[in-house]
Design a protein around this motif. Structure first.
Motif, PDB file in Angstrom:
ATOM      1  N   PRO A 227       8.036   1.867  -8.824  1.00  0.00           N
ATOM      2  CA  PRO A 227       7.991   0.728  -7.888  1.00  0.00           C
ATOM      3  C   PRO A 227       9.312  -0.027  -7.884  1.00  0.00           C
ATOM      4  O   PRO A 227       9.929  -0.252  -8.942  1.00  0.00           O
TER       5      PRO A 227
ATOM      6  N   TRP B 120       0.822  -1.208   0.000  1.00  0.00           N
ATOM      7  CA  TRP B 120       0.000   0.000   0.000  1.00  0.00           C
ATOM      8  C   TRP B 120       0.860   1.264   0.000  1.00  0.00           C
ATOM      9  O   TRP B 120       0.600   2.197  -0.769  1.00  0.00           O
TER      10      TRP B 120
ATOM     11  N   ARG C 187       2.501   1.684  -3.333  1.00  0.00           N
ATOM     12  CA  ARG C 187       1.515   2.156  -4.323  1.00  0.00           C
ATOM     13  C   ARG C 187       1.297   3.657  -4.180  1.00  0.00           C
ATOM     14  O   ARG C 187       1.226   4.400  -5.170  1.00  0.00           O
TER      15      ARG C 187
END
Length: 253
Positions: free
Chosen positions: A47, A34, A37
């Motif tokens: 990422p 999370w 993200r």
């Protein structure tokens, strides 16, 4: 997503392994994904799977260590109506058996500089300070810093010719890896070194302690991180360290 999570929770609930430990793992994984993200969406950061895995390992290590510490510290009685006013026992450093030497290690890690600072303390079965080391070295994570501190402690004890050793840390993930020969990704090679060094002792034991039982090594690591340890500190102990060791040593009954 809801169906997937529900299925995961069902599997974990039916698992033979410790339920709390399983939920700790899921919580660490979900939180790391999370936050990764959010950085990608709101901060335009690409990422990085390796960093995500390290984040998961760090989160799980912290959660497991706190949980284990809570279990070990449940020596007092809760403050209900019948026990109000009673104080919980404070965890202190535990001396090794006679003829053994204990090496306590701890490390701090600076996220900005990726520098780890280690504190290594050797004490005998009466709690007497024998020697210590504090050093800094580059490290990719807190867990790696903890592992490097343990390896350095083993090298120090070996160089001193000590043969009966207990090596203690408050890093549960590290001690668990050494005791069970579990090779956690980022510290795999260091654990291999640690196990190899352990074979040089007549007796080599790995022990976990809550942070409260590792105060002196933690203090030295913190002082090393702040560059506030005086030169020759392990030969002539600064007063604050001598007093801390004295307060940390259990009284003889």
């Amino acid at each position: 997503m809801d169906d997937w999570l529900q299925r995961v929770l069902e599997v974990l609930s039916s698992s033979s392994t410790h339920l709390e430990d399983n939920f700790d793992k899921v919580q660490s994984i979900l939180w790391a994904i999370w936050t990764g993200r959010n950085k990608a969406v709101f901060q335009a950061e690409s990422p990085n799977p390796v960093q995500t895995i390290r984040k998961i390992q760090g989160l799980y290590m912290d959660t497991a260590t706190r949980r284990e510490g809570n279990r070990d510290n449940r020596t007092g009685v809760s403050l209900d109506e019948g026990n109000r006013g009673r104080t919980r026992e404070v965890t202190k450093w535990k001396p090794p058996e006679p003829e053994f030497t204990k090496c306590n290690v701890d490390a701090s890690w600076d996220k900005q500089t990726h520098l780890g600072s280690s504190g290594i303390i050797l004490r005998d079965s009466e709690g007497k300070f024998l020697t210590g080391v504090a050093c800094k070295q580059r490290s990719p994570s807190p867990l790696t810093s903890e592992a490097l501190a343990l390896r350095d402690g083993m090298i120090l004890a070996g160089n001193l010719g000590i043969t009966m050793m207990v090596f203690e840390s408050d890093c549960l993930t590290l001690i668990d890896a050494c005791k069970k020969k579990k090779f956690v990704g980022e510290i795999c090679n260091i654990v291999l070194d640690i196990l190899s060094l352990g074979r040089n002792f007549d007796h080599c034991e790995f022990s976990w302690t809550p942070r409260e039982g590792n105060k002196i090594a933690h203090l030295v690591a913190s002082k090393a991180a702040g560059n506030s340890l005086p030169v020759g500190w392990c030969t002539t102990l600064p007063r604050y360290l001598a007093l801390a060791i004295q307060a940390d040593t259990p009284r003889r009954s």
